[in-house]
Design a protein around this motif. Structure first.
Motif, PDB file in Angstrom:
ATOM      1  N   LEU A  30     -15.503  13.817  -1.649  1.00 12.28           N
ATOM      2  CA  LEU A  30     -14.328  13.465  -2.438  1.00 12.28           C
ATOM      3  C   LEU A  30     -13.044  13.707  -1.650  1.00 12.28           C
ATOM      4  CD1 LEU A  30     -15.414  14.995  -5.859  1.00 12.28           C
ATOM      5  CD2 LEU A  30     -15.791  12.704  -4.992  1.00 12.28           C
ATOM      6  N   ASN A  31     -11.952  13.173  -2.177  1.00 18.87           N
ATOM      7  CA  ASN A  31     -10.667  13.311  -1.492  1.00 18.87           C
ATOM      8  C   ASN A  31     -10.139  14.732  -1.606  1.00 18.87           C
ATOM      9  OD1 ASN A  31     -10.651  10.642  -0.764  1.00 18.87           O
ATOM     10  ND2 ASN A  31      -9.502   9.985  -2.561  1.00 18.87           N
ATOM     11  N   VAL A  32      -9.631  15.268  -0.516  1.00 21.97           N
ATOM     12  CA  VAL A  32      -8.956  16.564  -0.517  1.00 21.97           C
ATOM     13  C   VAL A  32      -7.474  16.293  -0.714  1.00 21.97           C
ATOM     14  CG1 VAL A  32      -8.481  18.663   0.769  1.00 21.97           C
ATOM     15  CG2 VAL A  32     -10.652  17.480   1.086  1.00 21.97           C
ATOM     16  N   THR A  33      -6.885  16.855  -1.759  1.00 26.81           N
ATOM     17  CA  THR A  33      -5.457  16.629  -1.992  1.00 26.81           C
ATOM     18  C   THR A  33      -4.633  17.450  -1.010  1.00 26.81           C
ATOM     19  OG1 THR A  33      -5.319  18.400  -3.622  1.00 26.81           O
ATOM     20  CG2 THR A  33      -5.874  16.197  -4.431  1.00 26.81           C
ATOM     21  N   SER A  34      -3.382  16.983  -0.775  1.00 29.91           N
ATOM     22  CA  SER A  34      -2.524  17.687   0.188  1.00 29.91           C
ATOM     23  C   SER A  34      -1.070  17.453  -0.151  1.00 29.91           C
ATOM     24  CB  SER A  34      -2.799  17.192   1.609  1.00 29.91           C
ATOM     25  OG  SER A  34      -2.531  15.807   1.709  1.00 29.91           O
ATOM     26  N   GLY A  35      -0.235  18.461   0.195  1.00 25.73           N
ATOM     27  CA  GLY A  35       1.206  18.334   0.020  1.00 25.73           C
ATOM     28  C   GLY A  35       1.645  18.239  -1.431  1.00 25.73           C
ATOM     29  N   PRO A  36       2.943  17.982  -1.680  1.00 26.58           N
ATOM     30  CA  PRO A  36       3.450  17.829  -3.045  1.00 26.58           C
ATOM     31  C   PRO A  36       2.987  16.511  -3.663  1.00 26.58           C
ATOM     32  CG  PRO A  36       5.171  17.345  -1.441  1.00 26.58           C
ATOM     33  CD  PRO A  36       3.998  17.867  -0.661  1.00 26.58           C
ATOM     34  N   VAL A  37       3.180  16.378  -4.968  1.00 32.09           N
ATOM     35  CA  VAL A  37       2.767  15.167  -5.672  1.00 32.09           C
ATOM     36  C   VAL A  37       3.669  14.000  -5.272  1.00 32.09           C
ATOM     37  CG1 VAL A  37       2.415  14.079  -7.915  1.00 32.09           C
ATOM     38  CG2 VAL A  37       1.923  16.511  -7.615  1.00 32.09           C
ATOM     39  N   SER A  38       3.050  12.905  -4.836  1.00 31.70           N
ATOM     40  CA  SER A  38       3.817  11.708  -4.487  1.00 31.70           C
ATOM     41  C   SER A  38       3.882  10.768  -5.692  1.00 31.70           C
ATOM     42  CB  SER A  38       3.161  10.982  -3.317  1.00 31.70           C
ATOM     43  OG  SER A  38       1.906  10.457  -3.700  1.00 31.70           O
ATOM     44  N   GLU A  39       4.775   9.796  -5.621  1.00 29.95           N
ATOM     45  CA  GLU A  39       4.922   8.845  -6.727  1.00 29.95           C
ATOM     46  C   GLU A  39       3.646   8.027  -6.921  1.00 29.95           C
ATOM     47  OE1 GLU A  39       7.835   5.136  -8.114  1.00 29.95           O
ATOM     48  OE2 GLU A  39       8.331   6.362  -6.356  1.00 29.95           O
ATOM     49  N   ASN A  92      -5.615  22.721  -2.664  1.00 32.86           N
ATOM     50  CA  ASN A  92      -4.733  21.722  -2.084  1.00 32.86           C
ATOM     51  C   ASN A  92      -4.342  22.117  -0.659  1.00 32.86           C
ATOM     52  OD1 ASN A  92      -3.038  19.308  -2.546  1.00 32.86           O
ATOM     53  ND2 ASN A  92      -1.343  20.725  -2.217  1.00 32.86           N
ATOM     54  N   LEU A  93      -4.355  21.141   0.256  1.00 35.45           N
ATOM     55  CA  LEU A  93      -3.961  21.391   1.645  1.00 35.45           C
ATOM     56  C   LEU A  93      -2.464  21.232   1.816  1.00 35.45           C
ATOM     57  CD1 LEU A  93      -6.708  19.449   3.644  1.00 35.45           C
ATOM     58  CD2 LEU A  93      -6.277  21.890   3.777  1.00 35.45           C
ATOM     59  N   GLU A  94      -1.895  21.988   2.774  1.00 33.14           N
ATOM     60  CA  GLU A  94      -0.466  21.860   3.040  1.00 33.14           C
ATOM     61  C   GLU A  94      -0.136  20.531   3.719  1.00 33.14           C
ATOM     62  OE1 GLU A  94       0.965  25.172   5.219  1.00 33.14           O
ATOM     63  OE2 GLU A  94       0.448  26.640   3.681  1.00 33.14           O
ATOM     64  N   SER A  95      -1.015  20.071   4.627  1.00 27.71           N
ATOM     65  CA  SER A  95      -0.790  18.807   5.327  1.00 27.71           C
ATOM     66  C   SER A  95      -1.952  17.861   5.070  1.00 27.71           C
ATOM     67  CB  SER A  95      -0.626  19.043   6.833  1.00 27.71           C
ATOM     68  OG  SER A  95      -1.772  19.682   7.352  1.00 27.71           O
ATOM     69  N   ALA A  96      -1.715  16.572   5.236  1.00 29.44           N
ATOM     70  CA  ALA A  96      -2.719  15.564   4.913  1.00 29.44           C
ATOM     71  C   ALA A  96      -3.894  15.637   5.874  1.00 29.44           C
ATOM     72  CB  ALA A  96      -2.097  14.177   4.959  1.00 29.44           C
ATOM     73  N   PRO A  97      -5.125  15.605   5.363  1.00 25.30           N
ATOM     74  CA  PRO A  97      -6.303  15.583   6.232  1.00 25.30           C
ATOM     75  C   PRO A  97      -6.576  14.166   6.717  1.00 25.30           C
ATOM     76  CG  PRO A  97      -7.000  15.527   3.966  1.00 25.30           C
ATOM     77  CD  PRO A  97      -5.490  15.608   3.948  1.00 25.30           C
ATOM     78  N   LEU A  98      -7.494  14.060   7.652  1.00 27.84           N
ATOM     79  CA  LEU A  98      -7.907  12.752   8.139  1.00 27.84           C
ATOM     80  C   LEU A  98      -8.613  11.973   7.039  1.00 27.84           C
ATOM     81  CD1 LEU A  98      -8.458  10.877  10.687  1.00 27.84           C
ATOM     82  CD2 LEU A  98     -10.676  11.988  10.772  1.00 27.84           C
ATOM     83  N   ASN A  99      -8.277  10.712   6.889  1.00 26.50           N
ATOM     84  CA  ASN A  99      -8.994   9.849   5.952  1.00 26.50           C
ATOM     85  C   ASN A  99     -10.355   9.541   6.541  1.00 26.50           C
ATOM     86  OD1 ASN A  99     -10.033   7.832   4.351  1.00 26.50           O
ATOM     87  ND2 ASN A  99      -8.065   6.826   4.057  1.00 26.50           N
ATOM     88  N   ALA A 100     -11.405  10.085   5.955  1.00 23.79           N
ATOM     89  CA  ALA A 100     -12.747   9.989   6.548  1.00 23.79           C
ATOM     90  C   ALA A 100     -13.335   8.588   6.494  1.00 23.79           C
ATOM     91  CB  ALA A 100     -13.691  10.962   5.850  1.00 23.79           C
ATOM     92  N   SER A 101     -12.691   7.660   5.770  1.00 23.74           N
ATOM     93  CA  SER A 101     -13.249   6.316   5.687  1.00 23.74           C
ATOM     94  C   SER A 101     -12.728   5.410   6.798  1.00 23.74           C
ATOM     95  CB  SER A 101     -12.904   5.694   4.330  1.00 23.74           C
ATOM     96  OG  SER A 101     -11.502   5.516   4.212  1.00 23.74           O
ATOM     97  N   LEU A 102     -11.852   5.935   7.657  1.00 25.57           N
ATOM     98  CA  LEU A 102     -11.257   5.109   8.702  1.00 25.57           C
ATOM     99  C   LEU A 102     -11.903   5.359  10.056  1.00 25.57           C
ATOM    100  CD1 LEU A 102      -7.450   5.433   7.810  1.00 25.57           C
ATOM    101  CD2 LEU A 102      -9.012   3.605   7.188  1.00 25.57           C
ATOM    102  N   SER A 103     -12.097   4.323  10.810  1.00 26.92           N
ATOM    103  CA  SER A 103     -12.503   4.389  12.220  1.00 26.92           C
ATOM    104  C   SER A 103     -13.781   5.193  12.444  1.00 26.92           C
ATOM    105  CB  SER A 103     -11.362   4.994  13.065  1.00 26.92           C
ATOM    106  OG  SER A 103     -10.188   4.243  12.911  1.00 26.92           O
TER     107      SER A 103
END
Length: 366
Positions: free
Chosen positions: A266-275, A325-336
């Motif tokens: 599943l997705n790991v959330t990171s940083g503040p809530v975006s729009e 929640n992570l402080e910085s965005a992790p790598l999107n595991a579905s890419l590359s």
């Protein structure tokens, strides 16, 4: 719900590489291994069994040796016994264990032939035919798939993400620099590991500087994520795969998919809530999502059953709120990410198993 990205990119005919295997064969006579022996005795001093210590059998290019042991019960003293073998079957044969084969039975038989040539064990033709048919007991089988992520930094980022989720869920796991594994029950039955293959190979390069082909292999593995499924005897029995005759490449693929599916996806959330995140969350779940993003301890706020219900709802959205929640965005595991096949140059150099060509069905009429 989001699917496991590692499984999504596999396809139908991805390459499974068999690495470390532990197996035994019976009806073998070994004159001497030249190592110390241990005798098990009864309380009255009567010898019940004899076992040797391990003897290493050097592999191709002096890499990946196999370890062999020999054991006899009292009633077989001076006759035949059981030979135990442990190591990377294809690494022993080809000098590298990155790109191997899913053909377990042929790997065991080829290893036995080389061991026979080096230690001089004897067995009958009938016994050899049984081994070729797969009458070989298995105690451990490691399955591996190599994924190309494009760079070593991408590999390390994905490993950190997996470690973050496993540790955040209080899962039994091992994690250190460039390595993470799911290890339930201290890996007594199985474990699923992911690690950066490039750094591991670089550590061996100094001993093989004169081997141009090995140096090229190391260079091409810097962006590889190696995912391994390590099955022990209890799990092999549970799966009905405790003998070599039970294995086929198709079965190896099925087992790999099954156990890699146990890794968090599943997705790991990171940083503040975006729009965008705010708009994607149903209104009734937004307050819970805000608390999660702020790092609140949800278990101290909601009753256990309520929190379990929220976690289930977020799983449908592909979001893991059990993981902090992570402080910085992790790598999107579905890419590359894509699984890697054996390079042709490695086969041409004699350092990897050749591809098995399937015979076309006959069209001749009777």
């Amino acid at each position: 719900m989001n699917k496991n990205p590692l499984i999504e990119v596999l396809g139908d005919k991805f390459q499974v590489n068999i690495d470390t295997v532990e197996f035994s064969v019976s009806d073998v006579h070994v004159p001497s291994l030249g190592v110390t022996k241990m005798t098990t005795t009864s309380p009255d001093g009567e010898a019940l069994a004899m076992s040797t210590n391990r003897k290493p059998i050097a592999g191709a290019h002096q890499r990946h040796p196999l370890q062999v042991r020999y054991r006899q019960l009292r009633e077989h003293f001076g006759k035949n016994g059981v030979l135990f073998v442990e190591g990377s079957l294809f690494g022993f044969r080809y000098g590298q264990n990155v790109h191997t084969s899913a053909r377990l039975r042929s790997g065991c038989v080829a290893a036995l032939r080389r061991i026979r040539d080096q230690i001089g064990f004897t067995s009958t033709t009938e016994v050899w035919e049984r081994w070729k048919g797969g009458d070989i007991e298995l105690y451990r089988v490691d399955l591996a798939v190599n994924f190309d992520l494009g760079s070593e930094s991408a590999v390390r980022a994905l490993i950190k993400r997996l470690a973050h989720q496993l540790i955040g869920r209080n899962t039994n796991c091992h994690a250190y620099d460039g390595y993470v594994s799911l290890a339930p029950q201290r890996a007594r039955k199985y474990c699923v590991a992911g690690y950066a293959k490039g750094p591991q190979l670089r550590s061996k390069l100094n001993r093989s500087k004169s081997d141009v082909n090995f140096a090229r292999l190391v260079s091409e593995c810097q962006s590889l994520l190696r995912v391994e499924v390590r099955l022990r005897r209890p799990e092999l029995k549970k799966l009905g795969l405790s003998r070599a005759m039970d294995w086929t490449p198709e079965r190896a693929r099925d087992v790999f998919r099954q156990y890699v599916g146990k890794l968090p996806a599943l997705n790991v959330t990171s940083g503040p809530v975006s729009e965008d995140e705010f708009n994607a969350i149903p209104p009734k779940l937004r307050s819970v999502f805000f608390l999660h993003k702020l790092g609140a301890d949800l278990a101290s706020i909601f009753p256990a059953r309520t929190l379990a219900r929220y976690r289930a709802k977020f799983r449908i959205l592909g979001i893991d709120i059990a993981c902090p929640n992570l402080e910085s965005a992790p790598l999107n595991a579905s890419l590359s990410i894509h699984p890697v096949r054996t390079p042709k140059w490695l086969i041409d150099a004699g350092m990897a198993p050749p591809k098995v060509r399937r015979m076309a069905p006959s069209t001749t009429k009777a």
